[in-house]
Design a protein around this motif. Structure first.
Motif, mmCIF file in Angstrom:
data_model
loop_
_atom_site.group_PDB
_atom_site.id
_atom_site.type_symbol
_atom_site.label_atom_id
_atom_site.label_comp_id
_atom_site.label_asym_id
_atom_site.label_seq_id
_atom_site.Cartn_x
_atom_site.Cartn_y
_atom_site.Cartn_z
ATOM 1 N N GLY A 143 2.101 46.853 -11.209
ATOM 2 C CA GLY A 143 0.975 46.098 -11.710
ATOM 3 C C GLY A 143 0.375 45.160 -10.684
ATOM 4 N N PHE A 144 -0.695 44.477 -11.083
ATOM 5 C CA PHE A 144 -1.415 43.575 -10.195
ATOM 6 C C PHE A 144 -0.509 42.479 -9.649
ATOM 7 C CE2 PHE A 144 -3.699 39.600 -9.545
ATOM 8 C CZ PHE A 144 -4.697 39.986 -8.674
ATOM 9 N N ASP A 145 0.247 41.814 -10.534
ATOM 10 C CA ASP A 145 1.116 40.734 -10.079
ATOM 11 C C ASP A 145 2.161 41.232 -9.088
ATOM 12 O OD1 ASP A 145 -0.081 38.653 -11.464
ATOM 13 O OD2 ASP A 145 1.219 38.831 -13.205
ATOM 14 N N VAL A 146 2.649 42.432 -9.310
ATOM 15 C CA VAL A 146 3.666 43.009 -8.428
ATOM 16 C C VAL A 146 3.088 43.257 -7.038
ATOM 17 C CG1 VAL A 146 5.192 44.990 -8.069
ATOM 18 C CG2 VAL A 146 4.906 44.032 -10.376
ATOM 19 N N ASP A 147 1.931 43.896 -6.999
ATOM 20 C CA ASP A 147 1.288 44.166 -5.703
ATOM 21 C C ASP A 147 0.917 42.865 -4.990
ATOM 22 O OD1 ASP A 147 1.557 46.787 -6.400
ATOM 23 O OD2 ASP A 147 -0.586 47.279 -6.355
ATOM 24 N N LEU A 148 0.447 41.883 -5.755
ATOM 25 C CA LEU A 148 0.085 40.613 -5.148
ATOM 26 C C LEU A 148 1.324 39.914 -4.588
ATOM 27 C CD1 LEU A 148 -2.099 38.530 -4.509
ATOM 28 C CD2 LEU A 148 -1.700 37.519 -6.769
ATOM 29 N N ALA A 149 2.430 39.960 -5.327
ATOM 30 C CA ALA A 149 3.674 39.348 -4.843
ATOM 31 C C ALA A 149 4.098 39.951 -3.514
ATOM 32 C CB ALA A 149 4.778 39.517 -5.888
ATOM 33 N N HIS A 150 4.053 41.284 -3.407
ATOM 34 C CA HIS A 150 4.450 41.947 -2.162
ATOM 35 C C HIS A 150 3.496 41.580 -1.021
ATOM 36 C CE1 HIS A 150 7.841 44.283 -3.500
ATOM 37 N NE2 HIS A 150 7.161 44.771 -4.524
ATOM 38 N N ALA A 151 2.199 41.493 -1.328
ATOM 39 C CA ALA A 151 1.226 41.138 -0.295
ATOM 40 C C ALA A 151 1.439 39.699 0.179
ATOM 41 C CB ALA A 151 -0.190 41.318 -0.828
ATOM 42 N N LEU A 152 1.749 38.808 -0.730
ATOM 43 C CA LEU A 152 2.013 37.418 -0.364
ATOM 44 C C LEU A 152 3.244 37.310 0.521
ATOM 45 C CD1 LEU A 152 1.312 35.717 -3.814
ATOM 46 C CD2 LEU A 152 -0.049 35.433 -1.747
ATOM 47 N N CYS A 153 4.295 38.036 0.146
ATOM 48 C CA CYS A 153 5.523 38.011 0.946
ATOM 49 C C CYS A 153 5.277 38.570 2.349
ATOM 50 C CB CYS A 153 6.623 38.801 0.250
ATOM 51 S SG CYS A 153 7.323 37.957 -1.191
ATOM 52 N N GLN A 154 4.499 39.631 2.426
ATOM 53 C CA GLN A 154 4.178 40.205 3.733
ATOM 54 C C GLN A 154 3.415 39.191 4.583
ATOM 55 O OE1 GLN A 154 1.823 43.801 3.590
ATOM 56 N NE2 GLN A 154 2.290 44.326 5.705
ATOM 57 N N GLN A 155 2.478 38.493 3.966
ATOM 58 C CA GLN A 155 1.706 37.487 4.697
ATOM 59 C C GLN A 155 2.598 36.335 5.159
ATOM 60 O OE1 GLN A 155 -1.421 37.471 5.799
ATOM 61 N NE2 GLN A 155 -1.005 35.464 6.696
ATOM 62 N N MET A 156 3.576 35.964 4.334
ATOM 63 C CA MET A 156 4.476 34.862 4.676
ATOM 64 C C MET A 156 5.645 35.310 5.550
ATOM 65 S SD MET A 156 4.655 32.596 1.134
ATOM 66 C CE MET A 156 5.398 33.916 0.157
ATOM 67 N N ALA A 157 5.731 36.617 5.797
ATOM 68 C CA ALA A 157 6.816 37.193 6.607
ATOM 69 C C ALA A 157 8.186 36.899 6.002
ATOM 70 C CB ALA A 157 6.738 36.697 8.042
ATOM 71 N N VAL A 158 8.300 37.140 4.686
ATOM 72 C CA VAL A 158 9.579 36.971 3.994
ATOM 73 C C VAL A 158 9.887 38.242 3.195
ATOM 74 C CG1 VAL A 158 9.311 34.466 3.805
ATOM 75 C CG2 VAL A 158 8.508 35.937 1.934
ATOM 76 N N LYS A 159 11.144 38.403 2.855
ATOM 77 C CA LYS A 159 11.559 39.514 1.989
ATOM 78 C C LYS A 159 11.164 39.179 0.556
ATOM 79 C CE LYS A 159 15.661 42.056 0.453
ATOM 80 N NZ LYS A 159 17.142 42.119 0.505
ATOM 81 N N CYS A 160 10.692 40.165 -0.177
ATOM 82 C CA CYS A 160 10.229 39.955 -1.554
ATOM 83 C C CYS A 160 11.205 40.592 -2.542
ATOM 84 C CB CYS A 160 8.844 40.582 -1.730
ATOM 85 S SG CYS A 160 8.037 40.172 -3.285
ATOM 86 N N GLU A 161 11.621 39.833 -3.536
ATOM 87 C CA GLU A 161 12.469 40.365 -4.604
ATOM 88 C C GLU A 161 11.814 40.055 -5.947
ATOM 89 O OE1 GLU A 161 16.449 38.900 -4.340
ATOM 90 O OE2 GLU A 161 16.827 39.846 -2.379
ATOM 91 N N LEU A 162 11.810 41.017 -6.855
ATOM 92 C CA LEU A 162 11.238 40.853 -8.189
ATOM 93 C C LEU A 162 12.358 40.819 -9.217
ATOM 94 C CD1 LEU A 162 8.253 43.356 -7.958
ATOM 95 C CD2 LEU A 162 8.242 40.897 -7.515
ATOM 96 N N VAL A 163 12.261 39.873 -10.143
ATOM 97 C CA VAL A 163 13.269 39.711 -11.186
ATOM 98 C C VAL A 163 12.570 39.807 -12.538
ATOM 99 C CG1 VAL A 163 15.058 38.206 -12.141
ATOM 100 C CG2 VAL A 163 14.589 38.174 -9.671
ATOM 101 N N ALA A 164 12.928 40.790 -13.347
ATOM 102 C CA ALA A 164 12.326 40.946 -14.674
ATOM 103 C C ALA A 164 12.835 39.854 -15.610
ATOM 104 C CB ALA A 164 12.655 42.319 -15.245
ATOM 105 N N GLN A 165 11.913 39.277 -16.381
ATOM 106 C CA GLN A 165 12.274 38.191 -17.281
ATOM 107 C C GLN A 165 11.362 38.197 -18.500
ATOM 108 O OE1 GLN A 165 14.680 35.568 -17.214
ATOM 109 N NE2 GLN A 165 13.846 35.336 -19.278
#
Length: 260
Positions: free
Chosen positions: A51-73
Motif C-alpha cells: 500500500g501507499f504507506d508501505v511504499d512511502l515508508a520504504h522510500a523514507l528509509c532509503q532517503q535516510m539511509a536506514v534499514k526499514c522494518e514494518l510491524v503489523a498492528q
C-alpha cells in the motif's frame, strides 16, 4: 572543608551539563502499519503488507539511509504499541490531532484527505440532530471519525464501531448499518471501486473540520525521539521535491492526496 565539597560538587554537575547529548544513530527504523486499510495498507493472500504507506515508508528509509522494518498492528493498539517501543513510528493514515499530540509527536503532514459518509444510493443523510436521529452509523473504532460522530451526534445515532474498515464495509452491504463515515480515499478503494460498489455513493458534505480531523495525516513518533522526527520531516520534504512522493501517489490514487 564544606565549602570545598560544595565547589567540587558544583563543578561536577556543571561538567555533566556541559557534556553534549549525543543524538541516537538510527540504523534501523521500525514502522507500525495497520495492514487493513487500503489503499494506505493492506495484507495480501501471501501475508505481505502493501500500500501507499508501505511504499512511502520504504522510500523514507532509503532517503535516510536506514534499514526499514514494518510491524503489523491493529489500529486501536497503535499508539500504546509505539509508546511501549514495539516500533519507532506509526505510518498508518493517522490524522494529526491535538488529542493525539498529548501522547505523541507528529511529523509534518504527508497527506490530507476529506472525510465522507457513504451509503446505499438513494439514502438521504442530513447532518442535523433531527436528520441523524435513529440512524445506525458505522465507523472504525478509535478514529477521528468515531470522535466526530460521538461529539456531534452521539445522543441521536447508534454508533457501530469496527476493528477494521473491511468489517464496516461488510456490515453496510448486509444492511446492518445505514451509512459509514471514513476518509474518502479509503471508501474509494475499499468499497466504491470493488464489485457491487456501484450500489453505493457519498452522501452529505465533505468533512475537514480541524477540531476533529486535524491537520492532515502524519507519522507519529515518541516525544523523546525528536531526532527521528527531524530526519523524517527532512526526508518527506526531499521526496516531495525530487518527485518520488508523486510517483508513489500516482500508483495508488487518481489525484494529489497531499492537499493544501
Amino acid at each position: 572543608m564544606m565549602k570545598t565539597k560544595l565547589t567540587l560538587s558544583a563543578l561536577f554537575i556543571a561538567s555533566l551539563l556541559a557534556t553534549p547529548v549525543m543524538a541516537k544513530e538510527w540504523k534501523t527504523v521500525r514502522f507500525g502499519v495497520e495492514g487493513a486499510y487500503p489503499p494506505f495498507s493492506w495484507t495480501d493472500a501471501s501475508g505481505e503488507i502493501k500500500g501507499f504507506d508501505v511504499d512511502l515508508a520504504h522510500a523514507l528509509c532509503q532517503q535516510m539511509a536506514v534499514k526499514c522494518e514494518l510491524v503489523a498492528q491493529d489500529w486501536d493498539g497503535m499508539i500504546p504499541a509505539l509508546l511501549s517501543r514495539k516500533y519507532d513510528g506509526i505510518i498508518a493514515a493517522m490524522s494529526i490531532t491535538d488529542e493525539r499530540r498529548k501522547k505523541v509527536d507528529f511529523t509534518e503532514k504527508y497527506a490530507r484527505i476529506p472525510n465522507r459518509f457513504v451509503a446505499a444510493k438513494g439514502t438521504t443523510l442530513e447532518l442535523t440532530p433531527e436528520g441523524m436521529a435513529g440512524k445506525r452509523i458505522g465507523v472504525q473504532r478509535a478514529t477521528t471519525h468515531d470522535k466526530y460522530l460521538t461529539d456531534n451526534f452521539g445522543s441521536e445515532v447508534t454508533i457501530v464501531r469496527y476493528g477494521s474498515a473491511d468489517e464496516a464495509y461488510l456490515d453496510l452491504k448486509a444492511g446492518r448499518v445505514q451509512a459509514l463515515l471514513a476518509d474518502a480515499s479509503a471508501i474509494d478503494q475499499g468499497l466504491l471501486s470493488k464489485a457491487g460498489g456501484d450500489k453505493y455513493d457519498y452522501v452529505g458534505p465533505a468533512l475537514t473540520d480541524r477540531q476533529w480531523f486535524g491537520e492532515g495525516m502524519g507519522i507519529a513518533v515518541r516525544k523523546g525521539d525528536q531526532d527521528l522526527k527531524a530526519k523524517l520531516d527532512e526526508a518527506i520534504k526531499v521526496l516531495r521535491a525530487n518527485g518520488k512522493y508523486q510517483e508513489i501517489n500516482q500508483k495508488y490514487f487518481k489525484y494529489d492526496i497531499y492537499g493544501g
